[in-house]
Design an enzyme around this catalytic site. Structure first.
Site, PDB file in Angstrom:
ATOM      1  N   CYS B 129       0.177   2.331  -1.186  1.00  0.00           N
ATOM      2  CA  CYS B 129       1.485   2.261  -0.541  1.00  0.00           C
ATOM      3  C   CYS B 129       1.761   3.555   0.209  1.00  0.00           C
ATOM      4  CB  CYS B 129       2.606   2.018  -1.548  1.00  0.00           C
ATOM      5  SG  CYS B 129       4.205   1.940  -0.713  1.00  0.00           S
ATOM      6  N   GLY B 264       0.908 -11.398   6.102  1.00  0.00           N
ATOM      7  CA  GLY B 264       2.060 -10.513   5.976  1.00  0.00           C
ATOM      8  C   GLY B 264       3.096 -10.763   7.042  1.00  0.00           C
TER       9      GLY B 264
END
Lengths: 258, 303
Positions: B129, B264
């Site tokens: 992340c 996504g």
């Protein structure tokens, strides 16, 4: 919760109503049937990856129409503004939760700033002569929807920062303070953050119920991606992020941490 | 109709399409559009040991053929996920990949241990992340750290363990080999590429976090390249992702070596994107007389 759908809807009317500002009417009966004042739609400009959230400026359930008024802010809204009667808009709607309506209210004030004025129209239609509208604009070329509002409301007060149009030179907060002193049941506001903050403060100080409609950069529009965060405080003083698309766009004034 | 099912680490997916972690929440919002059982699986929003509030807004910026995000792992914490979200998700007749993250290897292991006691199908460990200060990308950009965090999560669970890799590295194959050696059952890639935009009028970065993760069609060629390189470097299966927005994109990523594909940003453009991609994959296979989607995995013929 709302029952939203994604669909492609025909444009039945288009009008340029001010500098870089357009009014579109879409034929979308199922959406119009579910839509409430304060909700928004999420429109995909062709060829773009993200949709543009646009507030609902009119709901005509009988004709199955939704009215949208938006300003060109960038290439995406410019592309939408280039569409014409007979073209289609790809839209997820209706989204978010709208304004709380008080059938018993005797006097409410609607405060719109710039492109925050359009979502006041459905409220004006609901409250009719029980509503006073204060709209604020930078200058004459941005002034919109005054006749539309006047058709419903008891009184419309138009303010411009430079005094080039309307009856008040300056911000919406001066006429709002006068009305708050007289006493009103509720205030609804949408517009630039600085204006909302000032309106919220004035209402909280006078103990007047106030709801504000916020704007934030958005991706999904339905509460999944957590992109459009808004810092809020609950009644117990706990801070947390809510999301403009799902928890809003309408929030109670005292919830928002400006 | 072609056979779209794939097997990954002993888990059968009815088709290879999985909405990626972070775009799909826990699926509720998309159930308004179609039943979640249409999907091969769902990678749930990244979950940490305790509640995280995420970053200040703006968290989103559109870019040419893509977008930047800096949500910052906002999530209610693993206990709330297990109690409030997971039981319902497990009734949806689709594979649930619980995406997890943490600031330390210990936090990741603790989260994994809690999930080990549930019926979740797979764990996807996010070591990539870009939007949190500690953990996140720091684990994913060093072979030693990637190996350590994978090893500690591996000890905490017997669930199939997928490790999600960062593209923001010099050699993604080295990281992939490191996590394979540490016990990962599969790898997923690519997470977002670190990016930045500036509002030239205010001279402020568009994102409040200054930088954020770039996703969308703009990164698809990078994803194809990295999936291909990693699939050739490790023995474990690869889940591909990064800018997939059509059935043809998904087929391409599988030919590069992916056994399944995550979707996504396309979900934002069109909430029906995952189901459209499944249908388009089926059409491609039928048109080209390919009986099973498994027959195309890694079949690119390099020059």
């Amino acid at each position: 919760m709302t029952n939203y759908t994604q669909g492609v809807y025909p444009i039945s009317e288009k009008q340029a109503i001010a500098q870089d500002t357009y009014s579109f009417t879409l034929y979308c009966p199922a959406v119009a049937e579910n839509a409430k004042p304060g909700q928004f739609v999420h429109i995909l400009p062709k060829g773009y990856g993200l949709r543009r959230p646009i507030s609902i400026a009119g709901i005509d359930k009988e004709k199955g129409m939704l009215r949208l008024v938006f300003a060109v802010r960038g290439k995406g809204t410019e592309s939408l503004a280039g569409l014409n009667k007979g073209d289609f808009m790809d839209m997820i709607a209706p989204l978010g939760h709208g304004f709380t309506l008080f059938p018993e209210a005797e006097h409410v004030v609607l405060v719109g700033g710039g492109i925050g004025v359009p979502p006041m129209l459905p409220l004006a239609a609901y409250y009719g002569s029980k509503a006073t509208v204060i709209s604020g604009f930078r200058s004459f070329p941005q002034v919109i929807l005054q006749e539309d509002l006047a058709q419903y409301c008891a009184k419309t007060i138009c303010c411009t920062e430079d005094g080039s149009a309307g009856t008040v030179k300056g911000f919406v907060t001066a006429p709002l303070s006068d009305l708050l002193r007289e006493g009103v049941n509720a205030v609804y506001a949408c517009g630039p953050q600085a204006m909302l903050k000032a309106v919220a403060r004035a209402c909280i100080e006078s103990g007047t119920y106030c709801e504000v409609s916020l704007e934030e950069r958005m991706a999904c529009g339905i509460g999944a991606c957590l992109g459009c965060a808004c810092r809020t405080k609950d009644a117990d003083g706990n801070e947390k992020y809510l999301h403009v698309c799902k928890n809003g766009p309408v929030f109670r004034a005292e919830e928002v941490q400006w | 109709m072609a056979d779209l099912s794939v097997d990954l680490c002993g888990v059968t997916f009815k088709n290879p399409i999985i909405p990626a972690s972070g775009v799909f929440g826990y699926g509720r919002e998309y159930e308004e559009f179609y039943p979640l059982s249409a999907l091969g699986g769902i990678a749930t929003k990244g979950t940490t040991g305790s509640l995280r509030t995420g970053n200040l807004a703006p968290r989103i910026a559109e870019t040419p053929a893509g977008m930047l995000n800096s949500v910052g792992l906002q999530n209610p914490g693993i206990d709330a996920f297990i109690e409030r979200e997971l039981p319902d998700l497990l009734t949806k007749d689709t594979v649930i990949l619980a995406n997890i993250a943490g600031s330390t290897p210990e936090e990741c292991a603790e989260v994994a241990a809690k999930l080990d006691r549930t019926d979740v199908h797979m764990i996807e460990l996010n070591i990539s992340c870009p939007n949190v200060k500690q953990g996140g990308a720091a684990f994913g950009t060093s072979c030693i750290m990637a190996e350590q965090v994978t090893a500690s999560v591996r000890k905490a669970t017997t669930k199939p363990l997928v490790v999600k890799l960062s593209p923001n590295v010099t050699s993604i194959t080295d990281i992939a080999k490191a996590v394979e050696a540490a016990g990962a059952d599969a790898v997923s890639l690519i997470n977002t590429l670190l990016g930045m935009r500036i509002d030239i009028r205010s001279r402020r970065p568009v994102l409040h976090n200054n930088v954020g993760g770039l996703s969308g069609p703009a990164i698809f060629p990078v994803a194809v390249r990295m999936v291909w390189q990693v699939a050739n470097a490790v023995q474990i299966p690869v889940i591909g992702m990064g800018g997939v927005s059509s059935g043809e994109d998904a087929i391409e990523l599988m030919m590069a070596g992916a056994s399944a594909v995550q979707v996504g940003m396309a979900c934002f453009t069109d909430p029906y994107a995952p189901v459209k991609i499944i249908r388009e994959m089926d059409e491609f296979l039928n048109t080209n007389h390919i009986a099973s989607v498994r027959d195309i995995i890694g079949t690119v013929q390099p020059w």
